[in-house]
Enzyme design. Structure first.
Site, mmCIF file in Angstrom:
data_model
loop_
_atom_site.group_PDB
_atom_site.id
_atom_site.type_symbol
_atom_site.label_atom_id
_atom_site.label_comp_id
_atom_site.label_asym_id
_atom_site.label_seq_id
_atom_site.Cartn_x
_atom_site.Cartn_y
_atom_site.Cartn_z
ATOM 1 N N HIS A 123 0.819 -1.208 0.000
ATOM 2 C CA HIS A 123 0.000 0.000 0.000
ATOM 3 C C HIS A 123 0.860 1.268 0.000
ATOM 4 O O HIS A 123 1.902 1.340 0.637
ATOM 5 C CB HIS A 123 -0.924 0.007 1.217
ATOM 6 C CG HIS A 123 -0.194 -0.022 2.534
ATOM 7 N ND1 HIS A 123 0.197 1.115 3.204
ATOM 8 C CD2 HIS A 123 0.216 -1.065 3.297
ATOM 9 C CE1 HIS A 123 0.812 0.790 4.319
ATOM 10 N NE2 HIS A 123 0.839 -0.529 4.406
ATOM 11 N N ASP A 124 0.399 2.244 -0.764
ATOM 12 C CA ASP A 124 0.982 3.589 -0.798
ATOM 13 C C ASP A 124 2.392 3.631 -1.377
ATOM 14 O O ASP A 124 3.103 4.623 -1.201
ATOM 15 C CB ASP A 124 0.969 4.227 0.598
ATOM 16 C CG ASP A 124 -0.428 4.258 1.196
ATOM 17 O OD1 ASP A 124 -1.288 4.970 0.644
ATOM 18 O OD2 ASP A 124 -0.671 3.549 2.193
ATOM 19 N N GLY A 141 5.069 -0.889 2.910
ATOM 20 C CA GLY A 141 4.225 0.260 2.623
ATOM 21 C C GLY A 141 5.004 1.551 2.515
ATOM 22 O O GLY A 141 6.051 1.733 3.130
#
Length: 260
Positions: A123-124, A141
């Site tokens: 994520h991200d 992340g």
């Protein structure tokens, strides 16, 4: 979706947007908020879900999982996105996940990347263009990888780490601090081993710029100077070299510190 080549066993949810020449292989699943651009080929047993956009001419191989909810306990179902550019090759068992509220809501992959088997884009993350992410590489992340980087097999990149342009990370390395542009980082925990000379040549960076980067590297990491002392010295001795300025600016802006 007139003209789309969808295998009879594939399931494409109502609401999905597929360009006219997209191919979807057997037993693949496409979710209702997915958008897929022209010329993209999706192999068998692929799952693409969530708010995922896939650009043009991508190749997605069997058993890839794209757009599933992040592996982040702070994620609570927010409508975050995964954006994939053009001309990427996403190989078997790759996993790519959308962003979170704590990271800007977007995970992004640029153009022309090769993601090999079992690599993970968490994520991200922001992955630039023309990168090679080898088998089993794990991006935690919020990782940022610039352009033309090579991440060797089974490397692990800690959350919030940045990998600079044209850097190379050796196979099996555990990277807990930023890797400056044009550098070679290897080991557990990863340390610098000079410049990525092969990558510089392949990218077509000229001899004069390569020599300037070598001088900048020596001043930054081998002179015993602190960053606040080395940076102005490099700029004074090597003015007007774009690659050197990007090298220095990256190091100055590091929040986690850089590998040494």
């Amino acid at each position: 979706m007139s003209g789309v080549l969808i295998h009879p066993t594939a399931l494409v949810a109502p609401g999905a947007e597929l360009a006219a020449d997209v191919e979807v292989g057997a037993y693949s699943l496409i979710g209702p908020h997915v958008r897929i651009g022209p010329g993209t080929r999706i192999g068998p047993h692929v799952v693409i879900e969530g708010r995922t956009s896939v650009g043009a001419r991508n190749q997605i191989f069997q058993f890839a999982s794209i757009g599933a909810v992040p592996q982040d306990l702070k994620y609570h179902g927010e409508a975050s996105e995964l954006r994939i550019g053009d001309d990427n090759r996403i190989r078997e068992f790759c996993t790519l996940q959308p962003g979170t509220e704590g990271g800007g809501m977007v995970t992004q992959v640029g153009d022309g990347n090769l993601l090999m088997n079992y690599s993970h884009i968490a994520h991200d993350c922001i992955l630039g263009s023309r990168n090679v992410v080898a088998n089993g590489v794990q991006l935690g992340g919020h990782v940022l990888v610039a352009d033309f980087a090579v991440l060797g097999a089974l490397a692990g990149i800690h959350q919030f780490v940045r990998i600079g342009e044209s850097a190379v990370v050796g196979a099996g390395s555990m990277v807990s601090q930023d890797v400056p542009p044009f550098c070679n980082a290897t080991g557990d925990r990863a340390t610098l081993h000079g410049l990525n000379s092969v990558g510089l040549k392949r990218r077509g960076i000229g001899t004069a710029a390569q020599q300037a980067l070598k001088r900048a590297y020596r001043i930054m990491f081998q002179s015993g100077l602190r960053v606040v002392e080395a940076a102005p010295r490099i700029r004074a001795e090597l003015p007007g070299v774009d690659e050197v300025e990007r090298f220095v600016a990256f190091i100055e802006s590091s929040a986690r510190g850089v590998c040494r």
